[in-house]
Scaffold this motif. Structure first.
Motif, short mmCIF file in Angstrom:
data_model
loop_
_atom_site.label_atom_id
_atom_site.label_comp_id
_atom_site.label_asym_id
_atom_site.label_seq_id
_atom_site.Cartn_x
_atom_site.Cartn_y
_atom_site.Cartn_z
N LEU B 69 0.85 -1.19 0.00
CA LEU B 69 0.00 0.00 0.00
C LEU B 69 0.88 1.23 0.00
CD1 LEU B 69 -2.78 1.46 0.49
CD2 LEU B 69 -2.46 1.03 2.93
N LEU B 70 0.63 2.15 -0.93
CA LEU B 70 1.39 3.40 -0.96
C LEU B 70 0.45 4.55 -0.71
CD1 LEU B 70 3.94 5.11 -1.59
CD2 LEU B 70 3.23 5.08 -3.99
N LEU B 71 0.78 5.36 0.29
CA LEU B 71 -0.02 6.53 0.62
C LEU B 71 0.75 7.76 0.19
CD1 LEU B 71 -0.72 5.33 4.28
CD2 LEU B 71 -2.24 5.04 2.30
N VAL B 72 0.13 8.59 -0.63
CA VAL B 72 0.85 9.73 -1.18
C VAL B 72 0.23 11.04 -0.75
CG1 VAL B 72 1.71 10.83 -3.27
CG2 VAL B 72 1.42 8.34 -3.21
N LEU B 73 0.97 11.78 0.04
CA LEU B 73 0.51 13.12 0.39
C LEU B 73 1.03 14.13 -0.63
CD1 LEU B 73 0.90 13.04 4.28
CD2 LEU B 73 -1.21 13.23 2.96
N ASP B 74 2.18 13.79 -1.23
CA ASP B 74 2.77 14.70 -2.21
C ASP B 74 3.70 13.89 -3.10
OD1 ASP B 74 4.68 16.64 -3.38
OD2 ASP B 74 3.59 18.08 -2.14
N TRP B 75 3.54 14.06 -4.40
CA TRP B 75 4.34 13.30 -5.35
C TRP B 75 5.72 13.90 -5.65
CZ3 TRP B 75 3.67 8.49 -6.68
CH2 TRP B 75 2.38 7.94 -6.84
N SER B 76 6.01 15.09 -5.13
CA SER B 76 7.24 15.77 -5.54
C SER B 76 8.47 14.91 -5.32
CB SER B 76 7.43 17.07 -4.76
OG SER B 76 6.34 17.91 -4.95
N HIS B 77 9.28 14.79 -6.34
CA HIS B 77 10.56 14.07 -6.26
C HIS B 77 10.43 12.63 -5.79
CE1 HIS B 77 11.95 18.38 -5.95
NE2 HIS B 77 12.50 17.94 -7.05
N PHE B 78 9.27 12.03 -5.97
CA PHE B 78 9.09 10.64 -5.54
C PHE B 78 10.09 9.71 -6.23
CE2 PHE B 78 7.21 7.02 -3.75
CZ PHE B 78 7.08 6.06 -4.73
N GLN B 79 10.51 10.08 -7.44
CA GLN B 79 11.44 9.21 -8.17
C GLN B 79 12.75 8.98 -7.41
OE1 GLN B 79 9.35 7.50 -9.94
NE2 GLN B 79 11.12 7.17 -11.24
N ARG B 80 13.08 9.90 -6.50
CA ARG B 80 14.27 9.71 -5.67
C ARG B 80 14.18 8.38 -4.90
NH1 ARG B 80 17.87 13.15 -3.85
NH2 ARG B 80 16.67 15.03 -4.30
N PHE B 81 12.95 7.98 -4.61
CA PHE B 81 12.76 6.77 -3.79
C PHE B 81 12.45 5.54 -4.62
CE2 PHE B 81 13.20 9.61 -0.53
CZ PHE B 81 12.17 10.53 -0.38
N ALA B 82 12.63 5.65 -5.90
CA ALA B 82 12.24 4.55 -6.79
C ALA B 82 12.87 3.23 -6.38
CB ALA B 82 12.62 4.89 -8.22
N ASP B 83 14.15 3.26 -5.99
CA ASP B 83 14.84 2.05 -5.56
C ASP B 83 14.22 1.43 -4.34
OD1 ASP B 83 18.32 2.92 -6.26
OD2 ASP B 83 16.75 1.94 -7.47
#
Lengths: 267, 585, 171
Positions: B69-83
């Motif tokens: 389950l992923l809860l997203v309050l803000d998508w900014s720079h989420f790609q940093r956590f891709a790994d």
């Protein structure tokens, strides 16, 4: 009550005949005698260099640590064992070059210990390189054949700026006067700095002239501005206790209740 | 036995980390076990951040690499956590209305998914209550789904926010409640994890805190501290508590000062330690050698991070192994331990404290960012028998006899005089010395002292605490790991067993001196050994192999080394894949 | 120097005792350092001078039998110079020094001491103290003569004592 010579361990120093450090050793033993210092309660802590060999020559406890780190060793020991008389010592290279950062923070931190720097304005042990107190145009080192070409530190002025509450300068030609300074330094609550002009007969034979140049100055002010003015006008050869402004040594105990260490983990 | 992993992400002050912590605490209060890790962008505040919480009915000491389950309050720079937050087709995503623009790389993939993305108005709910804290609305929502929105949630909110004042706390309770109420209209299409039944009320702790606990309980009473990520919080935890025990923590001006201060205290007979990470440990090497040569007790905790040099300060790695085991100049034997889990941070540091005093030497404990900064719900830790105790000199020596500080004994341990004791006066030295502590350049003194300092540690290889062995009777494959990889390897073992492949797992706690006999014994009957570690150069692998004689090597099962660096944590699947890829014997 | 020294016999005796004891201790120290630095002849010379000095110290102590001397801290003495007059200063020795050089310094310190006692004898108004100081001064002049004699008896001129080895770095 022990006499001064009874504080000597009997190990024969390897310092060159003519070295000023013999005089400092003499002064330390005289100060210990005057303090009626139980030998087992004193610890001499040193770094690396000719003067750092001193602890082995006194029959108290000692720690001959690594280059430049006498002050943190002494600090940890004194904070953990406030019952001991802890004296840190070493040379000008050990104390002001590699040990420079620790010197600043020791002055500031004001732990109740004494720091004696035997200043011969050279790295004697490693065969005569310039140190942070070597005169600008001293050209006798192969490492800096043109001379350091950089101004030397003024250790007493540095100590004042960094917050030391007791600042004195002695000369190896006057072990009795030095003994008096060391006595006062030990008694001073908090960090006490004593610079000793202690000649190096092998690499700086010209320092024998210091005897003609030193002059006693009984300044002993508790006013930092006055001390600053004096130390910045000083020709580097004034001897005496220049600044004595005691403040509560660090650390002091805090009020703390007994804690259950595991308390914070329970939900 | 159903576990579940929930990730939450946000930025610019959305309070995602607080969300994760409160969620874990609330879940713990209603019978869940769990583990939490946090990850950040480089900003000090307002940056992108994420928290990952894994929950289940039994103690969880590792993560599994899957996000349910992923809860997203803000998508900014989420790609940093891709790994570290790998999304799969089955990851359920719930997004706040204010989450902003989806990452372009993900957008198309997300749109293509059957279940799409659920968008709910947590910010709106919070704002309606007069609060900007959408994270708390989200917290209430998820807590309700987990069934912990009653007292456990309130308690978690109080614990986190009580310092902000009653008004803030009351508002938070309101916001959480409206979030909880939302669940009825907008259910989560996922079954919650199974709840457990704890025998006693569990603890919530981080590895760094437990390391501090182990230290203080075993007798550390002097700590020298220089801040460095990710070790600072271990030091801070001790700072708040050591004085109540009569001890003292000193903040030093640099690592060189910190380690030398600890040695000064140790020389004075007060058990002492410092904690640092890779760069600090490198700085401390000279002084650590001084502790070895002068035989002064010293504990150094290294909370490892990505290296080399400044490396990746906020991520975990096991790459200081070589520095710990080899990194002192000269022949300088010392004890190196590795913490095998969060709970083992307590055990290993307590053991280290005892060993340092007992053997009058340096004991290094290798922990890492994963252990140090993850929080775990765990059963209360038992009290440990470890206490720092010095082998004392009987002083003064009899009339006519001298005291020999570095006396050559059978055990290699010489009785130690402490300042204050008449008759024991000696000068400790980094210079090589004779038995009587006089500096010496003589061959016989050097050989004697070198042999003594090595000999005094050798008996440790027979300690029962050398490592942990999880053996399965049918196993023909052994997975060997050290330090923080132990929990995830155990999880791999469990999954492999479910798949019909029993393996034995060995986690090494004592790295130096190496307990070779015990290791070889554990490998008896095995056809394959897989070594896993989290560094680039198979550091432990090389170290182990360098200890093997030709004969031992010949008699060993085939050894395969799987080593890869951080920042990604190891997953059970990854280890299982390595096992399945082993050449058949 | 304070006038007390010229008027207070016990204070004067305290100075004399310390003067002789420090002289002897200093000579033993110097004998040690010259031994460590492998200057055998000078080690022996300083040892002899030290033993001689020790005998002088016993003689002075004999004058103090049964008398309670004031206890002074090292820095409370009134010496003409920084150190007691009969002590070799540490800076006056060198590992390559010759016997002649050592005896010149010995002569100097004996003359300083003679000067010290003569000065007290001259200035004091106390007859018993004058007698004491004059007695010590007479003793010292014997010591001066003895050193002068040793100097004259020296047969070998000082060789050019240049050390061809460079300094060594032990740490």
């Amino acid at each position: 009550m022990l006499k001064a010579k009874q504080y000597k361990s009997g190990v024969k120093p390897i310092w060159c005949p003519g070295c000023g450090h013999y005089s400092v050793l003499n002064a330390i033993t005289k100060a210990f005698a005057a303090l009626e210092q139980p030998p087992e309660q004193a610890v001499l802590v040193s770094g690396i260099g000719c003067s750092s060999r001193l602890p082995a020559y006194v029959n108290s406890y000692g720690f001959h640590g690594v280059h430049g780190r006498a002050l943190p060793l002494a600090t940890g020991l004194k904070v953990a064992r406030p019952d001991l008389n802890v004296i840190a010592l070493g040379g000008d290279g050990d104390g002001f070059s590699i040990g420079g950062n620790h010197f600043l923070h020791a002055c500031r931190r004001n732990v109740d210990l004494v720091y004696v720097v035997m200043d011969n304005e050279v790295y004697g042990m490693t065969k005569g390189q310039a140190s942070p107190t070597t005169p600008e145009h001293w050209q006798h080192s192969k490492l800096t054949p043109h001379g350091p070409e950089v101004r030397p530190f003024q250790p007493c002025a540095l100590a004042l700026a960094a917050g030391a509450g007791f600042i004195a300068r002695g000369h190896s030609g006057d072990p009795n006067g030095l003994a008096q300074m060391l006595f006062a330094a030990v008694k001073h609550p908090g960090f006490a700095f004593v610079q000793v002009l202690s000649q190096c007969v092998t690499f700086c034979p010209e320092q024998v002239q210091w005897k003609e140049q030193v002059h006693a100055e009984s300044v002993c002010t508790d006013n930092p501005a006055e001390a600053a003015h004096f130390l910045h006008s000083d020709d580097g050869f004034a001897k005496g206790i220049f600044y004595c402004n005691p403040r509560t040594p660090w650390p002091q105990p805090h009020d703390s209740q007994a804690t259950d260490l595991r308390e914070g983990f329970r939900l | 036995m159903r576990n579940l992993t929930i990730a939450m992400t946000g930025s610019g002050g959305t309070g995602v980390v607080a969300l994760g912590e409160m969620l874990l605490r609330a879940a713990a209060g209603s019978g869940y076990y769990g583990i939490l890790r946090k990850t950040f962008g480089p900003q000090i505040r307002g940056g992108e951040s994420a928290a990952v919480v894994r929950l289940g009915p039994r103690p969880l000491a590792s993560f599994c690499g899957e996000i349910d389950l992923l809860l997203v309050l803000d998508w900014s720079h989420f790609q940093r956590f891709a790994d570290e937050i790998p999304l799969s087709a089955s990851t359920l995503i719930i997004e706040d209305t204010a989450a902003g623009v989806r990452p372009p790389q993900l957008a198309s993939e997300l749109l293509a998914r059957e279940q799409g993305v659920q968008v709910l108005d947590f910010s709106g709910l919070a704002q309606a209550q007069g609060s900007a804290h959408s994270n708390i609305a989200l917290l209430g929502y998820v807590a309700a789904w987990l069934g912990c929105d009653g007292e456990p949630l309130q308690s978690a909110i109080d614990h986190r926010l009580h310092k902000q004042g009653a008004e803030v706390v009351a508002l938070a309770h309101n916001v959480a409640r409206v979030g909880a109420d939302l669940l009825q209209q907008a259910p989560i299409n996922l079954q919650p994890p199974d709840v457990g039944t704890a025998a006693e009320a569990p603890w919530l702790a981080s590895g760094n805190q437990l390391a501090g606990l182990g230290a203080l309980e075993a007798g550390i009473r002097f700590v020298a501290a220089y801040p460095i990520t990710p070790a600072s919080d271990a030091l801070e935890w001790m700072a708040g508590r050591i004085e109540s025990l009569g001890g003292r923590l000193v903040q030093a001006e640099d690592e060189l000062a910190a380690v030398n201060m600890a040695i000064g205290a140790g020389f004075g007979g007060v058990p002492a330690m410092t904690a640092t990470s890779g760069p600090g440990l490198a700085l401390m090497s000279e002084a650590m050698g001084l502790a070895v040569a002068s035989e002064t007790p010293l504990v150094v905790l290294d909370v490892m991070r990505g290296g080399p040099s400044t490396g990746i300060p906020t991520k975990s790695e096991q790459s200081d192994f070589n520095l710990a085991v080899y990194g002192l100049h000269g022949d300088a034997p010392r004890v190196v331990l590795a913490s095998l889990s969060l709970a083992d941070c307590h055990f290993s540091v307590a053991w280290a404290t005892q060993l340092a005093s007992e053997r009058q030497t340096l004991v290094l404990v290798l922990s890492d960012q994963f252990l140090g900064q993850s929080m775990q719900v765990l059963p209360p830790l038992p009290a440990l028998p470890f206490q720092a105790e010095l082998s004392r000199a009987s002083l003064p020596p009899p009339a006519g006899a001298d005291y020999f500080r570095y006396l050559d004994t059978d055990s290699g341990i010489s009785p130690m005089a402490l300042p204050g004791q008449p008759g024991g006066e000696y000068t400790a030295d980094g210079l090589e010395h004779s038995q009587s502590a006089v500096p010496s350049a003589r061959a016989q003194d050097h050989e004697q002292q070198l042999a003594k300092r090595q000999r005094k540690l050798q008996s440790l290889v027979a300690s029962v605490q050398w490592g942990e062995v999880s053996a399965l009777p049918q196993a023909r494959i052994l997975i060997l790991c050290w330090g923080s990889l132990f929990p995830v390897t155990l999880e791999a073992q469990q999954r492999l067993q479910e798949r019909g492949t029993p393996v034995t797992v060995v986690g090494v706690r004592l790295l130096a001196p190496l307990p070779l006999e015990s290791l070889l014994r554990s490998m008896q009957g095995m056809a394959q050994v897989l070594l896993v570690e989290q560094n680039h150069q198979a550091q432990f692998g090389h170290y182990l192999q360098s200890h093997l004689t030709q004969a031992q090597r010949a008699g060993l099962p085939e050894l395969t080394c799987y080593s890869r660096p951080g920042p990604r944590l190891f997953t059970p699947q990854e280890i299982m894949q390595q096992v399945e890829g082993l050449p058949r014997a | 120097m304070t006038t007390a020294l010229y008027e207070d016999e016990l204070l004067f005796l305290a100075h004399s005792v310390t003067l002789e004891q420090e002289a002897a201790e200093r000579l033993y120290e110097l004998a040690d350092t010259l031994e460590v630095h492998n200057n055998r002849p000078l080690h022996t010379l300083f040892l002899e001078l030290a033993q001689l000095s020790e005998r002088h110290a016993s003689d002075v102590l004999a004058h103090c039998q049964g008398r309670q001397l004031p206890a002074l801290q090292a820095w409370e003495y009134s010496w003409p110079d920084a150190e007691s007059p009969e002590s070799f200063q540490y800076s006056q020795v060198h590992y390559l020094m010759s016997a002649e050089q050592a005896l010149q310094v010995a002569l100097e310190v004996e003359q300083n001491t003679l000067g010290f006692y003569s000065d007290v004898a001259r200035r004091t108004t106390q007859p018993s103290l004058r007698q004491l100081a004059e007695g010590f001064a007479r003793e010292e002049s014997e010591h001066v003569k003895a050193v002068q004699a040793r100097l004259q008896a020296l047969q070998c001129p000082a060789l050019n004592n240049l050390d061809l080895d460079p300094p060594h770095s032990p740490e």
